[in-house]
Design an enzyme around this catalytic site. Structure first.
Site, PDB file in Angstrom:
ATOM      1  N   SER A 156       0.806  -1.222   0.000  1.00  0.00           N
ATOM      2  CA  SER A 156       0.000   0.000   0.000  1.00  0.00           C
ATOM      3  C   SER A 156       0.838   1.271   0.000  1.00  0.00           C
ATOM      4  CB  SER A 156      -0.967   0.015   1.184  1.00  0.00           C
ATOM      5  OG  SER A 156      -0.280   0.239   2.388  1.00  0.00           O
TER       6      SER A 156
ATOM      7  N   LYS B 126       0.592   4.360   6.762  1.00  0.00           N
ATOM      8  CA  LYS B 126      -0.048   5.230   5.757  1.00  0.00           C
ATOM      9  C   LYS B 126       0.493   6.644   5.883  1.00  0.00           C
ATOM     10  CE  LYS B 126      -2.922   1.847   4.856  1.00  0.00           C
ATOM     11  NZ  LYS B 126      -2.658   0.970   3.752  1.00  0.00           N
TER      12      LYS B 126
END
Length: 181
Positions: free
Chosen positions: A39, A78
Protein backbone atom coordinates in the site's frame (compact mmCIF):
# COMPACT_ATOMS: atom_id res chain seq x y z
CA UNK A 1 36.94 -9.19 45.55
CA UNK A 2 39.72 -10.00 43.09
CA UNK A 3 40.39 -8.18 39.80
CA UNK A 4 38.75 -10.85 37.63
CA UNK A 5 35.53 -10.75 39.68
CA UNK A 6 35.43 -6.93 39.44
CA UNK A 7 35.85 -7.07 35.66
CA UNK A 8 33.09 -9.64 35.37
CA UNK A 9 30.80 -7.56 37.60
CA UNK A 10 31.50 -4.41 35.54
CA UNK A 11 30.81 -6.28 32.31
CA UNK A 12 27.54 -7.71 33.63
CA UNK A 13 26.46 -4.30 34.95
CA UNK A 14 27.34 -2.69 31.62
CA UNK A 15 25.14 -5.13 29.68
CA UNK A 16 22.29 -4.87 32.18
CA UNK A 17 22.46 -1.07 31.92
CA UNK A 18 22.60 -1.25 28.12
CA UNK A 19 19.59 -3.58 28.03
CA UNK A 20 17.65 -1.25 30.36
CA UNK A 21 18.52 1.76 28.20
CA UNK A 22 17.43 0.00 25.00
CA UNK A 23 14.21 -1.14 26.68
CA UNK A 24 13.39 2.42 27.77
CA UNK A 25 14.20 3.84 24.32
CA UNK A 26 11.96 1.20 22.72
CA UNK A 27 9.12 1.98 25.12
CA UNK A 28 9.21 5.77 24.95
CA UNK A 29 11.24 6.97 21.95
CA UNK A 30 10.95 4.64 18.95
CA UNK A 31 9.41 1.44 17.68
CA UNK A 32 10.71 -0.86 14.94
CA UNK A 33 8.17 -1.71 12.23
CA UNK A 34 8.19 -4.19 9.36
CA UNK A 35 6.34 -2.98 6.25
CA UNK A 36 3.81 -5.59 5.16
CA UNK A 37 2.05 -5.27 1.84
CA UNK A 38 2.25 -2.89 -1.08
CA UNK A 39 0.00 0.00 0.00
CA UNK A 40 2.96 2.39 0.39
CA UNK A 41 4.76 1.46 -2.85
CA UNK A 42 7.01 2.96 -4.14
CA UNK A 43 7.89 4.97 -0.99
CA UNK A 44 8.11 1.90 1.26
CA UNK A 45 8.31 -1.67 -0.01
CA UNK A 46 7.01 -4.92 1.42
CA UNK A 47 9.53 -6.37 3.87
CA UNK A 48 11.41 -3.16 4.61
CA UNK A 49 12.28 -2.49 8.23
CA UNK A 50 11.69 1.04 9.44
CA UNK A 51 11.87 3.00 12.67
CA UNK A 52 8.90 5.06 13.85
CA UNK A 53 9.46 7.80 16.42
CA UNK A 54 6.95 8.03 19.24
CA UNK A 55 5.53 11.20 20.76
CA UNK A 56 6.21 13.44 17.76
CA UNK A 57 3.98 16.15 16.37
CA UNK A 58 2.19 14.69 13.36
CA UNK A 59 2.26 16.90 10.28
CA UNK A 60 0.65 16.62 6.87
CA UNK A 61 2.36 14.01 4.65
CA UNK A 62 4.11 12.29 7.58
CA UNK A 63 4.06 8.51 7.31
CA UNK A 64 2.53 6.99 10.43
CA UNK A 65 1.87 3.54 11.82
CA UNK A 66 -1.21 2.57 13.83
CA UNK A 67 -3.21 -0.53 14.79
CA UNK A 68 -5.48 -1.58 11.94
CA UNK A 69 -9.03 -0.64 13.00
CA UNK A 70 -10.46 -3.55 10.99
CA UNK A 71 -7.82 -6.23 11.74
CA UNK A 72 -6.76 -6.32 15.42
CA UNK A 73 -3.56 -8.30 14.83
CA UNK A 74 -2.19 -5.93 12.18
CA UNK A 75 -0.65 -2.49 12.00
CA UNK A 76 -1.01 -0.17 9.03
CA UNK A 77 1.50 2.29 7.63
CA UNK A 78 -0.05 5.23 5.76
CA UNK A 79 0.59 8.85 4.85
CA UNK A 80 -1.27 11.61 6.73
CA UNK A 81 -3.27 13.57 4.16
CA UNK A 82 -5.89 15.36 6.23
CA UNK A 83 -5.42 17.17 9.54
CA UNK A 84 -8.26 18.14 11.90
CA UNK A 85 -10.58 20.66 10.22
CA UNK A 86 -9.42 19.88 6.65
CA UNK A 87 -11.66 19.17 3.69
CA UNK A 88 -10.25 16.59 1.25
CA UNK A 89 -11.05 15.92 -2.37
CA UNK A 90 -9.37 14.15 -5.27
CA UNK A 91 -10.42 15.07 -8.78
CA UNK A 92 -8.69 14.07 -12.01
CA UNK A 93 -5.82 12.59 -9.95
CA UNK A 94 -5.18 15.91 -8.20
CA UNK A 95 -5.45 16.27 -4.42
CA UNK A 96 -7.32 19.26 -3.04
CA UNK A 97 -7.08 20.17 0.63
CA UNK A 98 -9.36 22.95 1.84
CA UNK A 99 -10.18 23.70 -1.80
CA UNK A 100 -6.55 24.26 -2.86
CA UNK A 101 -4.53 22.01 -5.16
CA UNK A 102 -1.74 20.26 -3.26
CA UNK A 103 1.31 18.78 -4.96
CA UNK A 104 2.25 15.21 -4.09
CA UNK A 105 5.77 14.84 -5.51
CA UNK A 106 6.20 11.45 -3.82
CA UNK A 107 3.60 10.10 -6.30
CA UNK A 108 5.12 11.54 -9.51
CA UNK A 109 7.29 8.51 -10.31
CA UNK A 110 4.41 6.12 -9.69
CA UNK A 111 1.98 8.15 -11.83
CA UNK A 112 4.31 8.30 -14.85
CA UNK A 113 4.68 4.49 -14.79
CA UNK A 114 0.91 3.96 -15.16
CA UNK A 115 0.04 2.73 -18.62
CA UNK A 116 -3.66 1.89 -18.46
CA UNK A 117 -4.98 5.46 -18.74
CA UNK A 118 -6.67 5.34 -15.32
CA UNK A 119 -5.71 7.69 -12.51
CA UNK A 120 -3.64 6.56 -9.52
CA UNK A 121 -6.21 8.17 -7.21
CA UNK A 122 -9.82 7.83 -8.27
CA UNK A 123 -12.11 10.81 -7.66
CA UNK A 124 -13.61 11.16 -4.18
CA UNK A 125 -14.64 13.73 -1.62
CA UNK A 126 -14.23 13.31 2.12
CA UNK A 127 -17.99 13.40 2.65
CA UNK A 128 -18.49 10.62 0.06
CA UNK A 129 -16.08 8.24 1.78
CA UNK A 130 -16.59 9.12 5.47
CA UNK A 131 -19.87 11.00 5.69
CA UNK A 132 -18.07 14.02 7.22
CA UNK A 133 -17.33 17.25 5.40
CA UNK A 134 -14.20 17.90 7.49
CA UNK A 135 -11.64 15.83 9.37
CA UNK A 136 -12.89 15.82 13.00
CA UNK A 137 -10.86 17.30 15.85
CA UNK A 138 -8.26 14.85 17.22
CA UNK A 139 -8.36 12.69 14.08
CA UNK A 140 -6.43 12.29 10.83
CA UNK A 141 -7.27 11.17 7.31
CA UNK A 142 -4.62 8.80 5.92
CA UNK A 143 -3.93 7.24 2.53
CA UNK A 144 -1.40 4.82 1.12
CA UNK A 145 0.88 6.01 -1.69
CA UNK A 146 -0.24 3.08 -3.84
CA UNK A 147 -3.73 4.53 -4.04
CA UNK A 148 -5.15 1.68 -6.13
CA UNK A 149 -3.97 -0.94 -3.64
CA UNK A 150 -4.43 0.63 -0.22
CA UNK A 151 -6.97 0.03 2.49
CA UNK A 152 -6.86 3.52 3.95
CA UNK A 153 -9.06 6.39 5.15
CA UNK A 154 -11.33 5.96 2.15
CA UNK A 155 -12.38 2.56 3.57
CA UNK A 156 -11.51 2.61 7.28
CA UNK A 157 -12.35 6.24 8.06
CA UNK A 158 -10.39 8.55 10.33
CA UNK A 159 -7.52 7.58 12.62
CA UNK A 160 -7.66 8.86 16.19
CA UNK A 161 -4.57 10.86 17.17
CA UNK A 162 -4.11 8.67 20.26
CA UNK A 163 -4.01 5.49 18.15
CA UNK A 164 -0.93 6.54 16.18
CA UNK A 165 1.99 4.37 17.32
CA UNK A 166 4.73 6.37 15.64
CA UNK A 167 5.93 8.67 12.88
CA UNK A 168 8.05 6.66 10.41
CA UNK A 169 11.32 8.48 9.81
CA UNK A 170 14.07 5.95 9.00
CA UNK A 171 14.59 2.89 6.84
CA UNK A 172 16.91 0.33 8.46
CA UNK A 173 16.65 -2.52 5.98
CA UNK A 174 17.52 -3.23 3.24
CA UNK A 175 20.90 -1.56 3.61
CA UNK A 176 20.75 0.04 0.15
CA UNK A 177 17.74 2.06 1.41
CA UNK A 178 19.23 2.85 4.86
CA UNK A 179 18.52 6.44 5.89
CA UNK A 180 15.75 8.94 6.37
CA UNK A 181 12.52 8.84 4.43
Amino acid sequence: MNLKSKELLHTVLFFVGLAALLFLLRQFVFTPVVVKGHSMDPTLADGERVIALKNTEIKRFDIVTFPAPDEPDKNYIKRVIGLPGDTIESKNDILYINGKEVKEPYLDEFKKDLTDGSPLTFDFTLSEVTGDKKVPEGEYFVMGDNRRNSKDGRMIGFIDKDKISGDVKFVLWPLNRFGTI
